[in-house]
Design an enzyme around this catalytic site. Structure first.
Site, PDB file in Angstrom:
ATOM      1  N   ASP A   9       0.841  -1.197   0.000  1.00 57.96           N
ATOM      2  CA  ASP A   9       0.000   0.000   0.000  1.00 57.96           C
ATOM      3  C   ASP A   9       0.878   1.250   0.000  1.00 57.96           C
ATOM      4  OD1 ASP A   9      -2.158  -1.672   0.130  1.00 57.96           O
ATOM      5  OD2 ASP A   9      -2.536  -1.359   2.269  1.00 57.96           O
ATOM      6  N   LYS A  10       0.330   2.331  -0.482  1.00 55.78           N
ATOM      7  CA  LYS A  10       1.087   3.581  -0.576  1.00 55.78           C
ATOM      8  C   LYS A  10       1.687   3.985   0.760  1.00 55.78           C
ATOM      9  CE  LYS A  10       0.618   8.453  -1.908  1.00 55.78           C
ATOM     10  NZ  LYS A  10      -0.275   9.493  -2.468  1.00 55.78           N
TER      11      LYS A  10
END
Length: 409
Positions: A156-157
């Protein structure tokens, strides 16, 4: 269609499949090594028997193995002179330095990065700066034949830590099989709000996309995809927060974040799933405290790859403020074989059913042999064995596992 005339043997091209192409489709091999030959030509050659693998006719979708010989007829180059040359992405000096600073390990098959929080793994709407773009930094300008590294999994970012990229198409296929087969070991560190009552266990909670979010958010759903996460509380800061190790046994979107929020202990900084309860008061950072600490995965060279990523600054600062000692855990996954695949479970179930049938036939023979010779044989049908397993309590996705209580603060 009847076979067409074969080309003279002295014009035939012969290639030996390399280690990097082991398990690849035949049409993908052509795309990598003979890109000037179009797919229509490959299909026609396959239909007419002009492409052979180890002397046998082959189809474009067939899988090839290292050491096999591919027989290719002459010609076939497209009129345009072959596939267009890939346009290189021009990176700035800052981007080149950023990519170089992320490298944890590099060899002929893999480039392992320490992804910082806030950097997306791939691009999307409005996302122009991401890891996939920065991979261009690892392609030398003077050698156009060096393949561009490719992603084999994602983070995930806002999640930091170990991110594996494959240096060649063959190693990409190799590593992808290990991730899909669940033989890769991934250990995450997380800070969560509160302290789980059960110090160690497995969260078994199916997940599905939440309607109305465009697939950007997940939610627990009994009819969703199976999702399992092992967790262990390493240490605690009173009742305020806990440091946990997480090992995903499946690879669902946002799995660790949803699972921890579902048991009432969201990851610190994860407002998406924990709301306001995911933030601690005081000087603890509001950034996500989820870090891919360690990855252990098979390597094409035979020696497993084992890489650990240092914590980002905000995570390390929070650990220090909460009084957690990083040396207490080295993020080792539990020993033992990986969980069985779906196919292995099916084979084991069939084997068990076969053994049960044999056992019952033996019991019937023994009862028949001991029955009186006159009149009808007296047989008593035994009840079918009940299914095993422990029934879980309502609403609890956590299965208990014996473990000592974490050290109090």
């Amino acid at each position: 269609m009847a076979d067409g005339p074969l080309a003279p043997e002295d014009t035939i091209r012969r290639f030996t499949v390399g280690h990097d192409d082991d398990g690849a489709r035949l049409d993908r091999w052509f795309k990598r090594h003979l890109p000037q030959i179009g797919f229509n030509t490959i299909s026609r050659w396959a239909r007419t028997g002009q492409i052979r693998v180890d002397g046998k006719r082959a189809r474009p979708e067939d899988r090839i193995s290292a050491g096999q010989e591919i027989r290719v007829p002459p010609g076939g180059e497209s009129a345009s002179g072959g596939a267009p040359k890939r346009q290189r992405i021009q990176l700035t000096e800052d981007e080149l330095a950023e990519a170089d600073a992320m490298v944890l390990h590099r060899d002929r098959a893999a480039i392992v990065l320490n992804k910082p929080p806030g950097l997306a793994t791939q691009g999307g709407t409005g996302t122009k700066h991401h890891v996939d773009r920065l991979l261009e930094a690892f392609v030398p300008e003077e050698d156009s034949k060096v393949p561009r590294p490719r992603l084999v999994h994602r983070l995930d970012k806002d999640t930091s830590g170990v991110l594996l990229t494959a240096a060649t198409p063959g190693s990409a296929a190799f590593f992808s099989k290990r991730f899909s087969g669940r033989s890769a070991k991934k250990i995450y560190w997380a800070l969560v709000t509160g302290v789980p009552d059960i110090a160690a266990g497995t969260i078994d909670l199916a997940l599905a996309k939440q309607p109305g979010t465009g697939g950007e958010k997940m939610m627990p759903d009994e009819e969703g995809q199976p999702a399992r996460t092992k967790y262990r509380v390493v240490d605690r800061a009173g009742n305020k927060a806990a440091w946990v190790e997480l090992e995903p046994l499946t690879g669902r979107t946002h799995q660790l974040r949803v699972h921890m929020a579902a048991i009432g202990h969201p990851i610190v900084g994860d407002g998406k799933y924990g709301g306001q309860a995911a933030f601690l008061t005081g000087s603890i950072s509001r950034k996500m405290h989820l870090h891919a600490r360690r990855l252990i995965i098979d390597h094409p060279d035979g020696v497993p790859l084992d890489v650990t990523a240092p914590l980002p600054d905000h995570f390390a600062a929070s650990m220090e403020q909460l009084g957690f000692d990083k040396t207490v855990s080295d993020a080792l996954p539990e020993e033992g074989p990986p969980p069985p695949t779906r196919e292995e479970k099916k084979i084991a179930a069939r084997r068990h059913a076969k053994d049960m049938r044999k056992e019952r036939r033996g019991e019937r023979r023994q009862r028949t042999a001991g029955a009186p010779k006159t009149g009808k044989p007296t047989t008593k049908r035994s009840a079918a064995p009940k299914k095993g397993g422990v029934k879980k309590g309502k609403g609890s996705p956590v299965s208990k596992k014996p473990a000592g209580k974490p050290r109090g603060k």
